[in-house]
Design a protein around this motif. Structure first.
Motif, PDB file in Angstrom:
ATOM      1  N   TRP A  45      47.894  35.626  35.870  1.00  0.00           N
ATOM      2  CA  TRP A  45      46.497  35.822  36.263  1.00  0.00           C
ATOM      3  C   TRP A  45      46.181  37.306  36.418  1.00  0.00           C
ATOM      4  CZ3 TRP A  45      42.621  32.130  37.238  1.00  0.00           C
ATOM      5  CH2 TRP A  45      43.035  30.796  37.150  1.00  0.00           C
ATOM      6  N   ALA A  46      45.229  37.792  35.619  1.00  0.00           N
ATOM      7  CA  ALA A  46      44.683  39.140  35.848  1.00  0.00           C
ATOM      8  C   ALA A  46      43.936  39.129  37.176  1.00  0.00           C
ATOM      9  CB  ALA A  46      43.743  39.518  34.713  1.00  0.00           C
ATOM     10  N   HIS A  47      43.909  40.268  37.866  1.00  0.00           N
ATOM     11  CA  HIS A  47      43.296  40.289  39.195  1.00  0.00           C
ATOM     12  C   HIS A  47      42.613  41.625  39.485  1.00  0.00           C
ATOM     13  CE1 HIS A  47      47.608  41.074  39.221  1.00  0.00           C
ATOM     14  NE2 HIS A  47      47.398  41.972  40.167  1.00  0.00           N
ATOM     15  N   ARG A  48      41.504  41.501  40.226  1.00  0.00           N
ATOM     16  CA  ARG A  48      40.685  42.652  40.623  1.00  0.00           C
ATOM     17  C   ARG A  48      40.097  42.344  41.996  1.00  0.00           C
ATOM     18  NH1 ARG A  48      35.822  43.712  36.764  1.00  0.00           N
ATOM     19  NH2 ARG A  48      37.128  45.454  36.058  1.00  0.00           N
ATOM     20  N   THR A  49      40.077  43.343  42.889  1.00  0.00           N
ATOM     21  CA  THR A  49      39.421  43.143  44.186  1.00  0.00           C
ATOM     22  C   THR A  49      38.044  43.806  44.176  1.00  0.00           C
ATOM     23  OG1 THR A  49      40.753  44.975  45.026  1.00  0.00           O
ATOM     24  CG2 THR A  49      41.458  42.791  45.609  1.00  0.00           C
ATOM     25  N   VAL A  50      37.118  43.165  44.877  1.00  0.00           N
ATOM     26  CA  VAL A  50      35.719  43.593  44.943  1.00  0.00           C
ATOM     27  C   VAL A  50      35.332  43.682  46.418  1.00  0.00           C
ATOM     28  CG1 VAL A  50      33.358  43.023  44.270  1.00  0.00           C
ATOM     29  CG2 VAL A  50      35.265  42.322  42.798  1.00  0.00           C
ATOM     30  N   ASN A  51      34.685  44.771  46.810  1.00  0.00           N
ATOM     31  CA  ASN A  51      34.235  44.922  48.199  1.00  0.00           C
ATOM     32  C   ASN A  51      32.774  44.491  48.303  1.00  0.00           C
ATOM     33  OD1 ASN A  51      33.459  45.644  50.755  1.00  0.00           O
ATOM     34  ND2 ASN A  51      34.537  47.610  50.735  1.00  0.00           N
ATOM     35  N   THR A  52      32.529  43.365  48.961  1.00  0.00           N
ATOM     36  CA  THR A  52      31.159  42.867  49.111  1.00  0.00           C
ATOM     37  C   THR A  52      30.596  43.174  50.496  1.00  0.00           C
ATOM     38  OG1 THR A  52      31.984  40.709  49.818  1.00  0.00           O
ATOM     39  CG2 THR A  52      31.543  40.997  47.462  1.00  0.00           C
ATOM     40  N   PRO A 112      26.490  38.447  48.128  1.00  0.00           N
ATOM     41  CA  PRO A 112      27.241  38.403  46.877  1.00  0.00           C
ATOM     42  C   PRO A 112      27.053  37.095  46.104  1.00  0.00           C
ATOM     43  CG  PRO A 112      28.720  38.092  48.747  1.00  0.00           C
ATOM     44  CD  PRO A 112      27.357  38.357  49.313  1.00  0.00           C
ATOM     45  N   ALA A 113      27.006  37.231  44.784  1.00  0.00           N
ATOM     46  CA  ALA A 113      26.940  36.072  43.899  1.00  0.00           C
ATOM     47  C   ALA A 113      27.858  36.328  42.715  1.00  0.00           C
ATOM     48  CB  ALA A 113      25.507  35.867  43.419  1.00  0.00           C
ATOM     49  N   ILE A 114      28.413  35.249  42.189  1.00  0.00           N
ATOM     50  CA  ILE A 114      29.303  35.352  41.029  1.00  0.00           C
ATOM     51  C   ILE A 114      28.475  35.096  39.782  1.00  0.00           C
ATOM     52  CG2 ILE A 114      31.321  34.364  39.895  1.00  0.00           C
ATOM     53  CD1 ILE A 114      32.073  33.512  42.918  1.00  0.00           C
ATOM     54  N   SER A 115      28.613  36.010  38.831  1.00  0.00           N
ATOM     55  CA  SER A 115      27.772  35.946  37.644  1.00  0.00           C
ATOM     56  C   SER A 115      28.641  36.058  36.394  1.00  0.00           C
ATOM     57  CB  SER A 115      26.772  37.117  37.708  1.00  0.00           C
ATOM     58  OG  SER A 115      26.019  37.208  36.529  1.00  0.00           O
ATOM     59  N   ASP A 116      28.148  35.489  35.282  1.00  0.00           N
ATOM     60  CA  ASP A 116      28.841  35.680  34.012  1.00  0.00           C
ATOM     61  C   ASP A 116      28.676  37.126  33.572  1.00  0.00           C
ATOM     62  OD1 ASP A 116      29.744  33.080  33.740  1.00  0.00           O
ATOM     63  OD2 ASP A 116      27.883  32.416  32.789  1.00  0.00           O
ATOM     64  N   LEU A 173      41.270  43.985  56.565  1.00  0.00           N
ATOM     65  CA  LEU A 173      39.991  44.479  57.085  1.00  0.00           C
ATOM     66  C   LEU A 173      38.926  44.358  56.002  1.00  0.00           C
ATOM     67  CD1 LEU A 173      39.578  45.897  59.868  1.00  0.00           C
ATOM     68  CD2 LEU A 173      39.609  48.064  58.629  1.00  0.00           C
ATOM     69  N   GLY A 174      37.723  44.016  56.423  1.00  0.00           N
ATOM     70  CA  GLY A 174      36.598  44.016  55.495  1.00  0.00           C
ATOM     71  C   GLY A 174      36.317  42.650  54.893  1.00  0.00           C
ATOM     72  N   GLU A 175      35.405  42.656  53.922  1.00  0.00           N
ATOM     73  CA  GLU A 175      34.994  41.431  53.243  1.00  0.00           C
ATOM     74  C   GLU A 175      34.947  41.689  51.749  1.00  0.00           C
ATOM     75  OE1 GLU A 175      31.209  40.220  54.720  1.00  0.00           O
ATOM     76  OE2 GLU A 175      31.895  40.150  56.788  1.00  0.00           O
ATOM     77  N   GLY A 176      35.459  40.738  50.999  1.00  0.00           N
ATOM     78  CA  GLY A 176      35.435  40.936  49.562  1.00  0.00           C
ATOM     79  C   GLY A 176      35.823  39.699  48.800  1.00  0.00           C
ATOM     80  N   MET A 177      36.115  39.912  47.536  1.00  0.00           N
ATOM     81  CA  MET A 177      36.522  38.815  46.670  1.00  0.00           C
ATOM     82  C   MET A 177      37.634  39.283  45.753  1.00  0.00           C
ATOM     83  SD  MET A 177      33.138  36.737  45.668  1.00  0.00           S
ATOM     84  CE  MET A 177      31.932  36.291  46.926  1.00  0.00           C
TER      85      MET A 177
END
Ligand code: PAN
Ligand code: ZN
Length: 198
Positions: free
Chosen positions: A135-142, A180-184, A104-108
């Protein structure tokens, strides 16, 4: 520890499990130092602490062959421009992987390796995402609603939060022009962490 089959109900939209061994609640105050905009973080916290995500886990004994599994409910929101996210981690045993299934939902999913490789993958309901070993991993809710994922990983894996807590990820996910945008990550700190075992 139970070694007979276990059946549980995963209820949507809540993302809760009817049987679990652990329930973790992470609030804004648990996330000090994680968000890029520290002023925005402090301003938000001054308005009150709030729950950012919950984890329901069926943790299994750390033995070869055992699989821990569970759900994460990541609530929507932002800290400054940065979307709400999990702490993120390496597995302590680097040669272990994980499967995520987005319900469910939207994220990265933001991922990186100690050698500098990065990958950010979009997730929505139905996405199956494989996080390979190392691989280190993190979820983001966009999105605007909770991001609910189900995941499975080897019970021996363990978690190494320190590397990410100290250095952050190379990439962050921010809101730009309403999306959402991916940034340094300007605050990413180079270092040798993240390369060892456990
Ligand atoms: C997940 C994560 C969960 C919460 O179960 O642990 O989504 O994220 P953090 O642990 O980074 O706070 C997992 O990847 N387990 O290995
Ligand atoms: Zn993991």
């Amino acid at each position: 520890m139970e070694d007979t089959p276990i059946t549980a109900e995963l209820t949507l939209p809540g993302g809760t499990l009817s049987r679990f061994t652990g329930h973790t609640v992470r609030t804004l105050s648990d996330m000090r130092g994680y968000y890029a905009d520290t002023a925005a973080y402090e301003a938000l916290l001054a308005q009150g602490d709030r729950v950012l995500y919950e984890v329901y886990e069926v943790a299994r004994p750390a033995l070869p062959g055992e699989l821990s599994h569970g759900t994460t409910i990541l609530y929507p929101g932002q800290v400054g421009e940065e979307y709400v996210m999990t702490k993120g981690h390496y597995h302590a045993i680097r040669e272990t992987s994980e499967v995520y299934y987005c319900l469910l939902g939207e994220g990265m999913m933001v991922m990186e390796k100690p050698d500098g490789a990065t990958s950010v993958q979009a997730m929505c309901a139905g996405t199956v995402l494989y996080v390979p070993p190392r691989w280190a991993h993190r979820t983001v809710n966009t999105g605007q609603q909770p991001l609910v994922t189900f995941w499975v990983y080897p019970a021996v894996a363990g978690h190494d939060y320190a590397s990410i807590q100290e250095r952050g990820f190379r990439k962050i996910v921010v809101e730009r022009g309403g999306g959402p945008a991916i940034s340094d990550n300007a605050r990413f700190q180079q270092g040798s962490a993240g390369s060892g075992e456990g």
